[in-house]
Enzyme design. Structure first.
Site, mmCIF file in Angstrom:
data_model
loop_
_atom_site.group_PDB
_atom_site.id
_atom_site.type_symbol
_atom_site.label_atom_id
_atom_site.label_comp_id
_atom_site.label_asym_id
_atom_site.label_seq_id
_atom_site.Cartn_x
_atom_site.Cartn_y
_atom_site.Cartn_z
ATOM 1 N N THR A 1 -48.037 -28.349 9.155
ATOM 2 C CA THR A 1 -48.224 -28.113 8.025
ATOM 3 C C THR A 1 -46.998 -27.590 7.015
ATOM 4 O O THR A 1 -46.297 -26.466 7.486
ATOM 5 C CB THR A 1 -49.321 -27.203 7.515
ATOM 6 O OG1 THR A 1 -50.724 -27.801 8.280
ATOM 7 C CG2 THR A 1 -49.664 -26.992 6.150
ATOM 8 N N SER B 1 -29.432 -24.572 5.628
ATOM 9 C CA SER B 1 -30.385 -23.393 5.812
ATOM 10 C C SER B 1 -30.696 -22.763 4.417
ATOM 11 O O SER B 1 -29.619 -22.680 3.446
ATOM 12 C CB SER B 1 -29.785 -22.422 6.599
ATOM 13 O OG SER B 1 -30.476 -21.356 6.624
ATOM 14 N N CYS C 1 -22.189 -12.027 22.062
ATOM 15 C CA CYS C 1 -22.820 -11.695 23.366
ATOM 16 C C CYS C 1 -22.689 -12.417 24.454
ATOM 17 O O CYS C 1 -22.589 -12.108 25.648
ATOM 18 C CB CYS C 1 -24.397 -11.524 23.036
ATOM 19 S SG CYS C 1 -24.531 -10.927 21.241
ATOM 20 N N HIS D 1 -31.611 -19.480 3.846
ATOM 21 C CA HIS D 1 -31.290 -18.133 3.492
ATOM 22 C C HIS D 1 -29.644 -17.694 3.399
ATOM 23 O O HIS D 1 -29.507 -16.917 2.976
ATOM 24 C CB HIS D 1 -31.746 -17.269 4.553
ATOM 25 C CG HIS D 1 -31.134 -17.171 5.781
ATOM 26 N ND1 HIS D 1 -30.499 -16.181 6.120
ATOM 27 C CD2 HIS D 1 -31.093 -18.018 6.991
ATOM 28 C CE1 HIS D 1 -29.826 -16.522 7.341
ATOM 29 N NE2 HIS D 1 -30.496 -17.429 7.986
ATOM 30 N N THR E 1 -31.041 -23.058 12.896
ATOM 31 C CA THR E 1 -31.324 -22.984 14.054
ATOM 32 C C THR E 1 -32.182 -24.429 14.477
ATOM 33 O O THR E 1 -31.934 -25.250 15.351
ATOM 34 C CB THR E 1 -31.972 -21.900 14.841
ATOM 35 O OG1 THR E 1 -30.911 -20.878 14.613
ATOM 36 C CG2 THR E 1 -32.353 -22.041 16.250
ATOM 37 N N GLN F 1 -22.918 -23.066 6.740
ATOM 38 C CA GLN F 1 -21.951 -22.075 6.072
ATOM 39 C C GLN F 1 -21.274 -22.925 4.854
ATOM 40 O O GLN F 1 -20.921 -22.073 3.826
ATOM 41 C CB GLN F 1 -20.834 -21.541 7.017
ATOM 42 C CG GLN F 1 -21.408 -20.555 7.902
ATOM 43 C CD GLN F 1 -21.741 -19.268 7.193
ATOM 44 O OE1 GLN F 1 -21.558 -19.161 5.933
ATOM 45 N NE2 GLN F 1 -22.627 -18.302 7.922
ATOM 46 N N ASN G 1 -18.698 -20.049 10.617
ATOM 47 C CA ASN G 1 -19.239 -18.697 10.391
ATOM 48 C C ASN G 1 -18.461 -17.755 10.452
ATOM 49 O O ASN G 1 -18.755 -16.716 9.905
ATOM 50 C CB ASN G 1 -20.620 -18.727 10.837
ATOM 51 C CG ASN G 1 -20.483 -18.728 12.567
ATOM 52 O OD1 ASN G 1 -19.889 -19.854 13.090
ATOM 53 N ND2 ASN G 1 -21.151 -18.072 13.035
#
Lengths: 379, 400
Positions: A236, A198, A322, A200, A70, A178, A149
């Protein structure tokens, strides 16, 4: 447990956690501190950047560590828009982007930018002719994802890169969240100026990511402060996260080299098995990414299936967008031209290199049983 | 069909007379050393030509390495085929199709082998026609082509090349003897080292380190800069001089306005001694006329007075911006601008003499005996060798 929701997030690799743990305990100094302990942390940061650069075949100062997809997408899109608005205020993207791209574009529209949202065909792929026709004199950015995705459809980013190269005034951003580690993408000489990855999604940790920023590309930073990360992203450095991310990148690249065929094989097996179940429709395009399978089971609410499977410790996902008017409708499938029955009953199964054929077998049986059970209740 | 070798064209050394052989052998050694990491890639020579044989290796990374070797005018990817017209046609087409950003071309045939059945002019036409019919959107331009497809028919084989990539020029490193570079960590000295190497100098470096006033990071910076320079050479020895005690003495015992001048004289004395020990015949500095207080004509005169070693000052007539441009091009800029204190920035007199007088300098120095401290500094030198290869990391192994 059978975890088949790897496009949502992945299980952190043990080795990644170890790296994180070690760095947190041993090298917790601030890399900006001038004492020797800070110096060591800074060296480690440099080494991590060097490694990441080598994996991506780019230069060290083209790597910006972020908190994830993001942030990477927001930094790229708003960064280009704010920095180069004097040259033009037109942006091109597609109708099937991740919300972090789409919403960034919508936000920029409020600031006076105009955005062209390219449509996609039934395979979820944009047309290069549409793209060429959309480019105007005042276009400053093209932002197109590599792998979708929800459906796993792959956009022709290499081709788009060639087109972008012919327009030296505009920048090309690719959301590769992805795709990285599953669908190869060469950055050198690609025409790609910015690329989001990304942590994760590749068995790294949440809150870690990379934005590749070509050294000739200027961005207006979203975070101002201590000028870390070439002043593109102050704050940091999350050194432990950074090191663990680089580890995750290396591991997934190794696995991609050795196991991507096997992953594709698993996907093909899954597709064959799912096709055989009555009432299941395949939404994933034929030549999509090797780890995403999207199906619809018209007439059954996807949530119900998720919960029945969940009771058996099997985890897949549904995509309920959504932002769309209709609850449960997948905007992306709608954009591919599927009818309402299909767009409101979609399920996504997303694989990792660690999944096994046995797991898929168990899942398919469970899904078939769930559909049967539901139909019996309803009749 | 793929490129099977790189053709190397000599730079200035081709003008050498009877000594040319040494230059060629040195260049071959330097190239061989740079491509060591690629298995099966070899450097060979025939009359007046040097080739890097790729033996199936991807040409790009090899090319990148070769481009950084001094003594080369230009390099071209090339294909070797039999003296057979069909093979030559195929190779010429491959060479044209694989050249980047090409809209126009011309064919240039050299027929050294006069037994080859087709004459030069006819061959030009045959090949030109073949290339035109098998490509789209590419036309012939004999005056200013984007790429010249060169075909050389030699006795043993035919050689086909397309785009020539410019080399760095200069002379092969090691053909002009050794020089000791005073390496501070700033922008100038690495560039001076690079330019000295360009003239064939084998470089060693000396750095004055003043812990605890200067940090490990400043020392690392100098090692990193040397490492960056080894892209153009095999390796660089760095002599790190413990300078703290001597520096403190200078600033304690000498008048403030002359301390900087005297400190620089000490550096030259020590550098000369190190050169003597290492059989080095000259010093190289990043000095530049008029840039800072120590670089005025008067300062240079007063400082230079302590040594009669030749001092190579490649930057002496350059503007700062020119130096910065080179440092960016050779990849030292980013490291150079890291803001760590070095021995020249810690004890900065408020008003250093920009016009020191030699008689005064000599008088001040005669009032205090620095001999012992100079000897100690030289005895305490730590020598590190920087190589053009990835370092084994320090304690970070396994983290990535």
């Amino acid at each position: 447990m059978i975890y088949l929701d790897n496009s949502a997030t992945t299980k952190p690799d043990e080795a990644v956690l170890q790296s994180f743990d070690q760095v947190t305990k041993q090298f917790y100094a601030n890399p900006s501190s001038i004492h020797q302990f800070g110096g060591t942390a800074e060296k480690l940061l440099h080494a991590a950047k060097q490694q990441a650069a080598e994996i991506l075949q780019v230069e060290r100062n083209e790597i910006v560590f972020t908190s994830g997809g993001t942030e990477g997408n927001n930094t790229a899109i708003k960064g280009i828009a704010l920095e180069h608005q004097g040259r033009g205020k037109h942006i091109i993207t597609s109708v099937i982007e991740h919300p972090s791209v789409e919403e960034s574009c919508i936000a920029l529209e409020k600031l006076g930018f105009t955005v062209t949202y390219l449509p996609v065909d039934e395979n979820g792929v944009i047309s290069l002719d549409d793209l060429k026709n959309a480019i105007q004199d005042d276009t400053i950015l093209i932002s197109i994802m590599h792998v979708n995705n929800e459906t796993g459809s792959i956009q022709p980013v290499e081709e788009i890169g060639k087109i972008a190269k012919q327009h030296p005034k505009l920048f090309f951003h690719v959301d590769d969240v992805q795709g990285f580690g599953k669908v190869p993408l060469e950055l050198p000489n690609s025409g790609i100026d910015l690329c989001t990855i990304s942590g994760h999604k590749i068995h790294g940790l949440k809150g870690t990511g990379i934005l590749y920023v070509n050294k000739h590309t200027k961005l207006f930073p979203l975070f101002h402060g201590g000028d870390q990360e070439q002043a593109i992203r102050s704050g940091t450095e999350n050194l432990a996260g950074i090191v663990s991310m680089v580890k995750a990148m290396r591991l997934i690249k190794d696995r991609e080299k050795k196991e991507v065929k096997a992953l594709n094989g698993m996907k093909e097996y899954l597709l064959d098995e799912l096709r055989a179940i009555e009432g299941v429709f395949i939404n994933t395009p034929i030549d999509g990414a090797p780890h995403i399978v999207n199906i619809s089971v018209p007439g059954i609410k996807p949530e119900v299936i998720i919960h029945i499977l969940g009771e058996r410790d099997i985890y897949i996902s549904t995509k309920s967008a959504c932002s769309s008017k209709q609850k449960d409708e997948s905007k992306i499938l709608a954009a591919c031209g599927l009818d309402n029955d299909r767009t409101t009953s979609a399920l996504r199964i997303s694989l990792a290199y660690d999944n096994t054929r046995e797991e898929l077998e168990t899942f398919v049986q469970a899904l078939a049983a769930a559909i049967t059970q539901f139909r019996e209740v309803m009749e | 069909m793929q490129y099977d070798h790189i053709l190397i064209r000599y730079g200035e050394m081709s003008l050498k007379g009877k000594n040319i052989k040494q230059f060629i052998i040195k260049l071959q050694e330097n190239l061989q050393q740079k491509i060591k990491e690629f298995p099966n890639v070899k450097v060979t020579r025939t009359q007046g030509r040097m080739f890097v044989l790729l033996n199936g290796h991807d040409p790009e990374p090899v090319m990148e390495k070769c481009k950084k070797v001094f003594g080369i005018q230009s390099l071209s990817l090339a294909i070797k085929v039999d003296n057979d017209i069909e093979q030559i046609k195929e190779a010429a087409l491959f060479a044209l199709q694989n050249a980047k950003d090409v809209k126009t071309f011309k064919v240039a045939v050299k027929r050294i082998n006069k037994n080859f059945p087709i004459h030069t002019n006819e061959l030009n036409q045959v090949l030109g026609a073949h290339l035109l019919t098998n490509t789209d959107g590419i036309t012939v331009d004999v005056h200013n082509p984007d790429v010249e497809v060169k075909v050389e028919i030699r006795l043993e084989a035919a050689y086909i090349t397309s785009k020539a990539v410019l080399g760095l020029g200069g002379l092969p490193v090691g053909t002009s003897g050794k020089s000791l570079l005073l390496l501070s960590g700033g922008i100038d000295s690495p560039v001076a080292g690079f330019l000295a190497m360009k003239r064939g100098v084998h470089l060693e470096a000396i750095h004055f380190h003043s812990p605890p006033y200067t940090s490990e990071r400043a020392k690392q910076k100098v090692i990193d800069l040397s490492k960056q320079l080894t892209k153009y050479a095999k390796s660089i020895k760095i002599h790190i001089v413990p300078f703290t005690k001597l520096q403190q003495e200078i600033f304690r015992e000498m008048p403030e306005s002359y301390a900087m001048t005297i400190m620089r004289r000490m550096m030259f004395r020590i550098a000369e001694q190190v050169s003597r020990n290492e059989s080095i015949l000259s010093l190289t500095t990043g000095e530049n006329l008029g840039q800072v207080a120590s670089q005025t004509m008067e300062s240079m005169h007063a400082i230079n007075n302590v040594t009669n070693y030749p001092i190579i000052r490649p930057l002496v007539a350059m503007d700062k911006q020119e130096v910065i441009d080179i440092s960016k091009q050779i990849g030292t800029y980013e490291t150079s601008i890291l803001p760590y204190e070095d021995c020249c920035t810690i004890f900065v007199p408020k008003a250093p003499k920009t016009k020191p007088r030699l008689d005064k300098v000599s008088y001040y120095e005669s009032t205090y005996d620095f001999t012992k401290s100079i000897e100690e500094a030289i005895a305490g030198i730590e020598t590190i060798v920087a190589h053009d290869r990835k370092d084994a990391d320090e304690g970070f192994s396994g983290l990535f």
